[in-house]
Design a protein around this motif. Structure first.
Motif, PDB file in Angstrom:
ATOM      1  N   GLU A 103       0.847  -1.199   0.000  1.00  0.00           N
ATOM      2  CA  GLU A 103       0.000   0.000   0.000  1.00  0.00           C
ATOM      3  C   GLU A 103       0.872   1.235   0.000  1.00  0.00           C
ATOM      4  N   MET A 104       0.558   2.149  -0.905  1.00  0.00           N
ATOM      5  CA  MET A 104       1.397   3.348  -1.051  1.00  0.00           C
ATOM      6  C   MET A 104       0.544   4.532  -1.477  1.00  0.00           C
ATOM      7  N   THR A 105       1.112   5.712  -1.312  1.00  0.00           N
ATOM      8  CA  THR A 105       0.433   6.907  -1.803  1.00  0.00           C
ATOM      9  C   THR A 105       1.469   7.863  -2.399  1.00  0.00           C
ATOM     10  N   PHE A 106       1.055   8.593  -3.422  1.00  0.00           N
ATOM     11  CA  PHE A 106       1.905   9.624  -4.031  1.00  0.00           C
ATOM     12  C   PHE A 106       1.325  11.013  -3.764  1.00  0.00           C
ATOM     13  N   LYS A 107       0.455  11.124  -2.757  1.00  0.00           N
ATOM     14  CA  LYS A 107      -0.289  12.381  -2.628  1.00  0.00           C
ATOM     15  C   LYS A 107       0.600  13.571  -2.290  1.00  0.00           C
ATOM     16  N   GLU A 108       1.766  13.325  -1.691  1.00  0.00           N
ATOM     17  CA  GLU A 108       2.675  14.443  -1.401  1.00  0.00           C
ATOM     18  C   GLU A 108       3.725  14.602  -2.500  1.00  0.00           C
ATOM     19  N   HIS A 109       3.644  13.823  -3.554  1.00  0.00           N
ATOM     20  CA  HIS A 109       4.660  13.860  -4.614  1.00  0.00           C
ATOM     21  C   HIS A 109       4.265  14.800  -5.752  1.00  0.00           C
ATOM     22  N   GLU A 110       5.267  15.203  -6.508  1.00  0.00           N
ATOM     23  CA  GLU A 110       4.995  15.847  -7.794  1.00  0.00           C
ATOM     24  C   GLU A 110       4.397  14.802  -8.726  1.00  0.00           C
ATOM     25  N   THR A 111       3.626  15.267  -9.690  1.00  0.00           N
ATOM     26  CA  THR A 111       3.183  14.319 -10.712  1.00  0.00           C
ATOM     27  C   THR A 111       4.401  13.910 -11.545  1.00  0.00           C
ATOM     28  N   GLY A 112       4.279  12.814 -12.278  1.00  0.00           N
ATOM     29  CA  GLY A 112       5.391  12.357 -13.111  1.00  0.00           C
ATOM     30  C   GLY A 112       5.473  10.845 -13.130  1.00  0.00           C
ATOM     31  N   LEU A 113       6.560  10.353 -13.708  1.00  0.00           N
ATOM     32  CA  LEU A 113       6.742   8.918 -13.871  1.00  0.00           C
ATOM     33  C   LEU A 113       7.606   8.367 -12.743  1.00  0.00           C
ATOM     34  N   TYR A 114       7.069   7.404 -12.026  1.00  0.00           N
ATOM     35  CA  TYR A 114       7.785   6.776 -10.915  1.00  0.00           C
ATOM     36  C   TYR A 114       7.971   5.297 -11.232  1.00  0.00           C
ATOM     37  N   MET A 115       9.213   4.887 -11.201  1.00  0.00           N
ATOM     38  CA  MET A 115       9.571   3.548 -11.655  1.00  0.00           C
ATOM     39  C   MET A 115       9.382   2.500 -10.553  1.00  0.00           C
ATOM     40  N   PHE A 116       9.137   1.258 -10.943  1.00  0.00           N
ATOM     41  CA  PHE A 116       9.240   0.111 -10.038  1.00  0.00           C
ATOM     42  C   PHE A 116       9.801  -1.050 -10.842  1.00  0.00           C
ATOM     43  N   HIS A 117      10.570  -1.889 -10.202  1.00  0.00           N
ATOM     44  CA  HIS A 117      11.238  -2.979 -10.934  1.00  0.00           C
ATOM     45  C   HIS A 117      11.821  -3.984  -9.954  1.00  0.00           C
ATOM     46  N   ALA A 118      12.201  -5.141 -10.476  1.00  0.00           N
ATOM     47  CA  ALA A 118      12.938  -6.111  -9.668  1.00  0.00           C
ATOM     48  C   ALA A 118      14.278  -5.490  -9.320  1.00  0.00           C
ATOM     49  N   HIS A 119      14.717  -5.688  -8.066  1.00  0.00           N
ATOM     50  CA  HIS A 119      16.030  -5.140  -7.750  1.00  0.00           C
ATOM     51  C   HIS A 119      17.155  -6.144  -7.980  1.00  0.00           C
ATOM     52  N   GLN A 120      16.819  -7.241  -8.666  1.00  0.00           N
ATOM     53  CA  GLN A 120      17.885  -8.005  -9.305  1.00  0.00           C
ATOM     54  C   GLN A 120      18.019  -7.316 -10.661  1.00  0.00           C
ATOM     55  N   SER A 121      19.131  -6.605 -10.853  1.00  0.00           N
ATOM     56  CA  SER A 121      19.275  -5.770 -12.049  1.00  0.00           C
ATOM     57  C   SER A 121      19.091  -6.575 -13.322  1.00  0.00           C
ATOM     58  N   GLU A 122      19.534  -7.822 -13.302  1.00  0.00           N
ATOM     59  CA  GLU A 122      19.425  -8.641 -14.505  1.00  0.00           C
ATOM     60  C   GLU A 122      17.952  -8.883 -14.868  1.00  0.00           C
ATOM     61  N   PHE A 123      17.116  -9.133 -13.864  1.00  0.00           N
ATOM     62  CA  PHE A 123      15.681  -9.332 -14.130  1.00  0.00           C
ATOM     63  C   PHE A 123      15.099  -8.053 -14.737  1.00  0.00           C
ATOM     64  N   ALA A 124      15.499  -6.916 -14.176  1.00  0.00           N
ATOM     65  CA  ALA A 124      14.979  -5.640 -14.657  1.00  0.00           C
ATOM     66  C   ALA A 124      15.356  -5.434 -16.119  1.00  0.00           C
ATOM     67  N   GLU A 125      16.604  -5.729 -16.431  1.00  0.00           N
ATOM     68  CA  GLU A 125      17.072  -5.511 -17.802  1.00  0.00           C
ATOM     69  C   GLU A 125      16.453  -6.505 -18.789  1.00  0.00           C
TER      70      GLU A 125
END
Ligand SMILES: [Cu+2]
Length: 366
Positions: free
Chosen positions: A330-352
Motif C-alpha cells: 500500500e502506497m500513496t503519491f499524494k505528497e509527490h509531484e506528478t510524473g513517472l515513478y519507476m518500479f522494478h525487480a532489484h535483481q538488475s538482470e531481471f529488470a534488464e
C-alpha cells in the motif's frame, strides 16, 4: 543468421543496438503512450508529455490481440465468478479450462504455453472470506493438470497427483471455503512441477476480508472489500511476477509482471495522485530462488500473504518474495509531484530482461 538465445546471449543482444530484429535497443527517446486509467472510470491525461529514455528495452510490440490478453487489462480484471445462494450461504463458482496455446512474450518471440482460460497468468479470482467456492476445472490440454490453491481446504481438494489430478478431456470440481483472507495464488501441481508451473499454469487468488468478522479492524477490512464504499478510493492492481524460459534450458530469458516484458514501462500505469494504491503482488517465477519489487522515490507498507489487516512491514521500498510467496503493498503519491515513478525487480538482470514498470502519477480528475 543465428542468434544465441541463451540467457546471456539475450543480454548481449539487448546491449548491441541493431543486433536482432525485434530485440534491438531503443536508442532514442519515445513519448510514453497515454495509458489507461485504473480502478474506476475516471479519465485524465498526463502520459504523453512525459518522455524518458532509459535506452534498455525492446522495439516492436507484442500483439496482445493475438495473445488474447492484454497486460494493462489484466491489472484490474478481477474474476468474481458466478454468485448464488445455497441455504443462506453465498456460493461462488468459476469454469476453468486448461489448454495449450502459443503466446508472444516479447516482440517476435513465441512461447508454447499451457494456460488456464487461454491467458498467462490465468484469471485473477476474487472472492470474500467465508464464501463457499467451486471451481469446475476441465482439462483441454494434452497433459494431465491440476489446480492447486493456496488456501485452507480438505486433502482431497488439494489439486495434486492423487487428489484432483485431471486427465486430458476430463473434469473435476474443487470445492472449499474462502479462507483465510489474503493475497494468494493457484497453480498446477502436476509433475514435473517446475515445468508445469513455468509453462504458464498459475494465477492470483484474492480473498477479501469480510468486515463482519473483524469488528476491531472493521475500517481496514472494508477498505479491502472490493466494491465497498471504503474500497472505491483505492486504486488496486495485481502484479504476478513471472519469467519465460524460451529455449528450455532451465533459465529464464525474459522476466515480467503479468507476462509481457516492459509492458508497464512502455506504457505506464496511470494513477491519480490523490488516491492510494494497493498492489496485490504474487511471485511465481520458476528457476530463480527469489524475485523482488523495488519502488522508486517512495515507500510502502507491506502485508505478507495479505493475511493481516495491519502491515507486517512498514515504510519499506523493496520487498523480496520466494516462489509462491505473495503480499499486499500500500502506497500513496499524494505528497509527490506528478510524473513517472519507476518500479522494478532489484535483481538488475531481471529488470534488464523485462521486469520494469512505471506509475504515471497524474492529478486527480474526478
Ligand atoms: Cu500442469
Amino acid at each position: 543468421m543465428r542468434f544465441d538465445l541463451s540467457r546471456r546471449g539475450i543480454l548481449a543482444l539487448l546491449a548491441v543496438p541493431g543486433a536482432a530484429a525485434g530485440l534491438r535497443l531503443v536508442g532514442v527517446a519515445k513519448a510514453q503512450e497515454a495509458a489507461p486509467e485504473i480502478a474506476g472510470g475516471h479519465s485524465g491525461h498526463g502520459g504523453a508529455e512525459n518522455v524518458v529514455d532509459f535506452g534498455n528495452r525492446v522495439v516492436g510490440t507484442v500483439d496482445h490481440e493475438r495473445n488474447g490478453f492484454d497486460p494493462h487489462a489484466m491489472l484490474t480484471d478481477w474474476d468474481a465468478g458466478r454468485v448464488s445462494e445455497e441455504g443462506g450461504r453465498k456460493v461462488r463458482e468459476w469454469d476453468v479450462i486448461a489448454s495449450d496455446i502459443e503466446i508472444e512474450v516479447a516482440p517476435g518471440v513465441f512461447f508454447p504455453a499451457w494456460a488456464y482460460n487461454r491467458r498467462v497468468p490465468g484469471p485473477t479470482f476474487r472472492c470474500t472470506e467465508g464464501e463457499r467456492l467451486r471451481i469446475h476445472f476441465t482439462n483441454g490440454s494434452s497433459h494431465p493438470h491440476t489446480m492447486h490453491f493456496h488456501g485452507i481446504h480438505a486433502a482431497r481438494m488439494d489439486g495434486i497427483p492423487g487428489a484432483g489430478l485431471v486427465q486430458s478431456g476430463e473434469t473435476f470440481t474443487y470445492e472449499f471455503d474462502a479462507l483465510p483472507f489474503g493475497c494468494h495464488l493457484y497453480h498446477c501441481h502436476s509433475l514435473p512441477l517446475k515445468r508445469h508451473i513455468h509453462k504458464g499454469l498459475y494465477g492470483a487468488f484474492i480473498i477479501d476480508p469480510d468486515p463482519e468478522r473483524h469488528p476491531l479492524e472493521r475500517e481496514a477490512a472494508e477498505g479491502r472489500l472490493l466494491g465497498s464504499p471504503a474500497n472505491q478510493r483505492w486504486q488496486e492492481i495485481v502484479l504476478v511476477m513471472n519469467g519465460f524460459d524460451t529455449n528450455f534450458d532451465d533459465e529464464n530469458e525474459f522476466y515480467a509482471v503479468n507476462s509481457i516484458p516492459f509492458a508497464y514501462f512502455e506504457k505506464a500505469i496511470r494513477v491519480e495522485r490523490a488516491r492510494p494504491i494497493r498492489v496485490y503482488l504474487v511471485n511465481v517465477t520458476e528457476f530463480d530462488p527469489i524475485n523482488s519489487l523495488h519502488l522508486h522515490a517512495n515507500f510502502f507498507d507491506y502485508y505478507d500473504h495479505g493475511t493481516t489487516l495491519t502491515p507486517t512491514l512498514k515504510t519499506v521500498d523493496t520487498i523480496v518474495q520466494c516462489q509462491g510467496q505473495r503480499g499486499i503493498l500500500e502506497m500513496t503519491f499524494k505528497e509527490h509531484e506528478t510524473g513517472l515513478y519507476m518500479f522494478h525487480a532489484h535483481q538488475s538482470e531481471f529488470a534488464e530482461l523485462g521486469w520494469m514498470g512505471m506509475f504515471d502519477v497524474v492529478e486527480a480528475t474526478a
